[in-house]
Design a protein around this motif. Structure first.
Motif, mmCIF file in Angstrom:
data_model
loop_
_atom_site.group_PDB
_atom_site.id
_atom_site.type_symbol
_atom_site.label_atom_id
_atom_site.label_comp_id
_atom_site.label_asym_id
_atom_site.label_seq_id
_atom_site.Cartn_x
_atom_site.Cartn_y
_atom_site.Cartn_z
ATOM 1 N N LEU A 50 0.695 -1.421 -0.053
ATOM 2 C CA LEU A 50 -0.089 -0.202 -0.104
ATOM 3 C C LEU A 50 1.104 1.141 -0.024
ATOM 4 O O LEU A 50 2.059 1.265 0.594
ATOM 5 C CB LEU A 50 -0.671 -0.099 1.333
ATOM 6 C CG LEU A 50 -1.965 -1.078 1.551
ATOM 7 C CD1 LEU A 50 -2.638 -0.749 2.775
ATOM 8 C CD2 LEU A 50 -2.834 -0.719 0.286
ATOM 9 N N ALA A 51 0.257 2.357 -0.573
ATOM 10 C CA ALA A 51 1.117 3.572 -0.524
ATOM 11 C C ALA A 51 0.874 4.237 0.717
ATOM 12 O O ALA A 51 -0.290 4.048 1.413
ATOM 13 C CB ALA A 51 0.711 4.452 -1.388
ATOM 14 N N PRO A 52 1.787 4.891 1.227
ATOM 15 C CA PRO A 52 1.567 5.472 2.616
ATOM 16 C C PRO A 52 0.225 6.784 2.472
ATOM 17 O O PRO A 52 0.340 7.265 1.302
ATOM 18 C CB PRO A 52 2.989 6.702 2.776
ATOM 19 C CG PRO A 52 3.962 5.753 2.214
ATOM 20 C CD PRO A 52 3.243 5.132 0.695
ATOM 21 N N VAL B 45 -11.466 12.663 -1.685
ATOM 22 C CA VAL B 45 -9.891 12.968 -1.410
ATOM 23 C C VAL B 45 -9.210 11.940 -2.664
ATOM 24 O O VAL B 45 -9.807 10.817 -2.944
ATOM 25 C CB VAL B 45 -9.488 12.287 -0.100
ATOM 26 C CG1 VAL B 45 -7.994 12.232 -0.114
ATOM 27 C CG2 VAL B 45 -9.965 13.154 1.033
ATOM 28 N N GLU B 46 -8.158 12.286 -3.138
ATOM 29 C CA GLU B 46 -7.561 11.711 -4.235
ATOM 30 C C GLU B 46 -6.626 10.680 -3.462
ATOM 31 O O GLU B 46 -5.669 10.865 -2.649
ATOM 32 C CB GLU B 46 -6.536 12.408 -5.244
ATOM 33 C CG GLU B 46 -6.141 11.698 -6.203
ATOM 34 C CD GLU B 46 -5.038 12.734 -7.100
ATOM 35 O OE1 GLU B 46 -4.280 12.150 -8.171
ATOM 36 O OE2 GLU B 46 -5.130 14.025 -6.920
ATOM 37 N N GLU B 47 -6.827 9.329 -3.938
ATOM 38 C CA GLU B 47 -6.120 8.333 -3.085
ATOM 39 C C GLU B 47 -4.795 7.861 -3.870
ATOM 40 O O GLU B 47 -4.581 8.292 -5.446
ATOM 41 C CB GLU B 47 -6.880 6.946 -3.242
ATOM 42 C CG GLU B 47 -8.158 7.289 -2.686
ATOM 43 C CD GLU B 47 -9.113 5.848 -2.360
ATOM 44 O OE1 GLU B 47 -8.302 4.791 -2.758
ATOM 45 O OE2 GLU B 47 -10.206 5.843 -2.054
ATOM 46 N N PRO B 48 -3.582 7.839 -3.424
ATOM 47 C CA PRO B 48 -2.379 7.656 -3.913
ATOM 48 C C PRO B 48 -2.271 6.419 -4.910
ATOM 49 O O PRO B 48 -3.119 5.576 -4.588
ATOM 50 C CB PRO B 48 -1.517 7.371 -2.866
ATOM 51 C CG PRO B 48 -2.279 6.843 -1.550
ATOM 52 C CD PRO B 48 -3.610 7.515 -1.996
ATOM 53 N N PRO B 49 -1.615 6.212 -5.814
ATOM 54 C CA PRO B 49 -1.471 5.167 -6.755
ATOM 55 C C PRO B 49 -1.010 4.141 -6.138
ATOM 56 O O PRO B 49 -0.220 4.017 -5.234
ATOM 57 C CB PRO B 49 -0.574 5.585 -7.912
ATOM 58 C CG PRO B 49 0.064 6.896 -7.411
ATOM 59 C CD PRO B 49 -0.597 7.440 -6.350
ATOM 60 N N VAL B 50 -1.341 2.852 -6.396
ATOM 61 C CA VAL B 50 -0.791 1.645 -5.904
ATOM 62 C C VAL B 50 0.750 1.538 -6.329
ATOM 63 O O VAL B 50 0.824 1.357 -7.482
ATOM 64 C CB VAL B 50 -1.545 0.358 -6.564
ATOM 65 C CG1 VAL B 50 -1.032 -1.034 -5.963
ATOM 66 C CG2 VAL B 50 -3.163 0.519 -6.168
ATOM 67 N N PRO B 51 1.466 1.262 -5.450
ATOM 68 C CA PRO B 51 3.016 1.120 -5.653
ATOM 69 C C PRO B 51 3.329 -0.260 -6.260
ATOM 70 O O PRO B 51 2.529 -1.429 -6.337
ATOM 71 C CB PRO B 51 3.622 1.403 -4.160
ATOM 72 C CG PRO B 51 2.498 1.128 -3.269
ATOM 73 C CD PRO B 51 1.104 1.245 -3.870
ATOM 74 N N GLU C 291 -5.941 6.069 5.025
ATOM 75 C CA GLU C 291 -6.408 7.299 5.428
ATOM 76 C C GLU C 291 -7.234 7.829 4.579
ATOM 77 O O GLU C 291 -8.472 8.394 4.600
ATOM 78 C CB GLU C 291 -5.559 8.441 5.976
ATOM 79 C CG GLU C 291 -5.968 9.654 5.965
ATOM 80 C CD GLU C 291 -5.499 10.469 7.215
ATOM 81 O OE1 GLU C 291 -4.822 10.227 8.014
ATOM 82 O OE2 GLU C 291 -5.849 11.731 7.366
ATOM 83 N N ALA C 292 -6.670 7.857 2.971
ATOM 84 C CA ALA C 292 -7.227 8.721 2.022
ATOM 85 C C ALA C 292 -8.772 7.675 1.748
ATOM 86 O O ALA C 292 -9.833 8.243 1.514
ATOM 87 C CB ALA C 292 -6.461 8.613 0.639
ATOM 88 N N ARG C 293 -8.816 6.362 1.761
ATOM 89 C CA ARG C 293 -9.847 5.865 1.360
ATOM 90 C C ARG C 293 -10.809 5.873 2.599
ATOM 91 O O ARG C 293 -12.021 6.043 2.497
ATOM 92 C CB ARG C 293 -9.771 4.151 1.216
ATOM 93 C CG ARG C 293 -10.833 3.342 1.319
ATOM 94 C CD ARG C 293 -11.532 3.562 -0.128
ATOM 95 N NE ARG C 293 -10.751 3.408 -1.295
ATOM 96 C CZ ARG C 293 -10.575 2.172 -1.853
ATOM 97 N NH1 ARG C 293 -11.323 1.102 -1.656
ATOM 98 N NH2 ARG C 293 -9.900 2.001 -3.102
#
Lengths: 223, 199
Positions: A89-91, A106-112, A95-97
């Motif tokens: 998971l991205a840091p 909220v924009e969710e970070p891309p999957v690393p 929280e974003a979800r």
């Protein structure tokens, strides 16, 4: 490490809570899932079961994440820490979800790209057999090493540098100090060492003894 | 659902639990059925009733008691109980003059196959911190006052060894059967913070 989890003998926690025989296993609904998710997150992040790595994640949580969310919250936070450390998971992804779940946008970070540890346990669980004989015998006086290590250890601060007597030689187990860091199993005998309360807490201590289960490399002879 | 729009307040742990579940299931990283099975196991099938059956058997069958004290893991497995956090269980016996009490100062290690998940008092920092420093005081706060001539041995579960206390069988229960004894035996007595009371 000398972390928040190493609580033995620390003061300032107040009175203990009297037992409630009717207490439910999970007091709140979310705790059910937090418990199961923590177990499964740890497996996903390690590529297998590694309880030592999970305990090391727990002890590295900050004060709020360790204490304020309670036991199952701590487990959830530990699982999330392992998933982000191994880039499953991205840091900030959780929280974003969670914010989106409560109606924020909220924009969710891309999957690393996951970066799983190289981990291949030689067997299930932590019991192992070793070819050597135990280094210490029942009744032998031993001292817990007075060391502080930067990583994971199961040698609690309150016995370090203190002497006790071997009560039971337990079977060999995987060494948490290396296994937690995916640096090998290094199985060792475990010794239940009995300490006198006055050795640990001074002449005015309540009279009692405490046994601490210690891996062989935690101990040295007193001679 | 109300839109809070960029609140500074961090989402609750309940909401973060739901978020993590979504993130892992939507990528197929965890199986919801496996998750449910874990929850069901520890909510309904594995609990202190298992330990109570072990203790009641030990109280009524001297051969079993001997096996239990000699090799706890094997004797417990005879009754069908084994699994995670129970790979190597050592059983210690409480007597009128010797009192064992179990803790895990480093986390909350506990013999899951026989007692289930630990109760809140066992996970409480106050218990974890204090019972290895002033056990007599702690036990008294929990309602167990021990005479001065009772020796206390605290068992700190710092490795993968798990400890189970075989409590004293209360007097006045000699006529009871194994099945009648089971409901008397509490989780707290099998950790060593209480005695088993006669009915």
């Amino acid at each position: 490490m000398d972390g928040i989890a190493d609580m033995g003998g620390t003061q300032g926690w107040g009175r203990v809570h009297p037992p409630d025989r009717e207490e439910r296993v999970f007091a709140e609904d979310w705790q059910r899932k937090a418990f199961a998710l923590a177990i499964l997150s740890s497996r996903v992040a390690c590529g297998g079961v590694n309880t030592d790595a999970f305990r090391h994640a727990l002890e590295r949580l900050d004060r709020a994440a360790y204490l304020d969310d309670g036991y199952f919250g701590r487990w959830l936070n530990g699982g999330e820490l392992m998933l982000t450390e191994h880039s499953v998971l991205a840091p900030g992804a959780v929280e974003a979800r969670a914010r989106n779940l409560r109606g924020e946008d909220v924009e969710e970070p891309p999957v690393p790209e996951p970066d799983l540890p190289r981990y291949a346990p030689t067997a299930e669980g932590s019991l192992r057999s070793v070819a050597t004989s135990p280094a210490f015998g029942v009744g032998e006086r031993v001292r817990a090493r007075n060391t502080s290590v930067p990583g994971h250890t199961r040698l609690p601060r309150y016995v370090r540098g203190h002497s006790g007597v071997v009560e039971i030689i337990q079977p060999a187990h995987v060494l948490p100090d290396t296994n937690a860091h995916f640096m090998g199993e290094n199985p060792q005998y475990v010794y239940s060492v009995r300490f006198d309360s006055r050795e640990l807490w001074g002449a005015d201590a309540e009279p009692f003894t405490v046994t601490v289960d210690m891996y062989e490399s935690y101990l040295e002879t007193t001679a | 659902m109300t839109t809070t729009g960029g609140s500074d307040e961090s989402p609750s742990v309940a909401l973060r639990t739901e978020a993590l579940e979504q993130l892992l299931t939507e990528r197929g990283l965890i199986d919801p059925n496996v998750m449910d099975a874990i929850i069901t196991r520890y909510e309904t099938s594995v609990g202190p009733l298992n330990g109570a059956e072990v203790v009641a058997r030990a109280w009524t069958d001297p051969d079993y008691r001997r096996r239990l004290l000699a090799d706890g893991t094997a004797a417990i497995k005879e009754l069908g109980f084994s699994g995670p956090q129970g790979e190597h269980i050592v059983v210690v016996e409480n007597t009128p003059t010797l009192h064992n009490v179990v803790v895990c100062t480093l986390c909350s290690c506990y013999p899951w196959p026989v007692l289930g998940l630990p109760p809140s008092w066992y996970k409480d920092p106050a218990y974890r911190a204090r019972v290895v420093r002033e056990p007599r005081t702690v036990l008294a706060e929990m309602g167990l006052t021990l005479d001065d001539d009772v020796q206390i041995v605290v068992r700190d579960s710092t490795s993968e060894v798990r400890w189970l206390v075989l409590p004293e069988r209360p007097s006045g229960t000699e006529h009871l059967t194994e099945a009648e004894l089971v409901p008397l035996i509490t989780r707290d007595a099998m950790v060593g913070v209480a005695r088993v009371a006669a009915p």
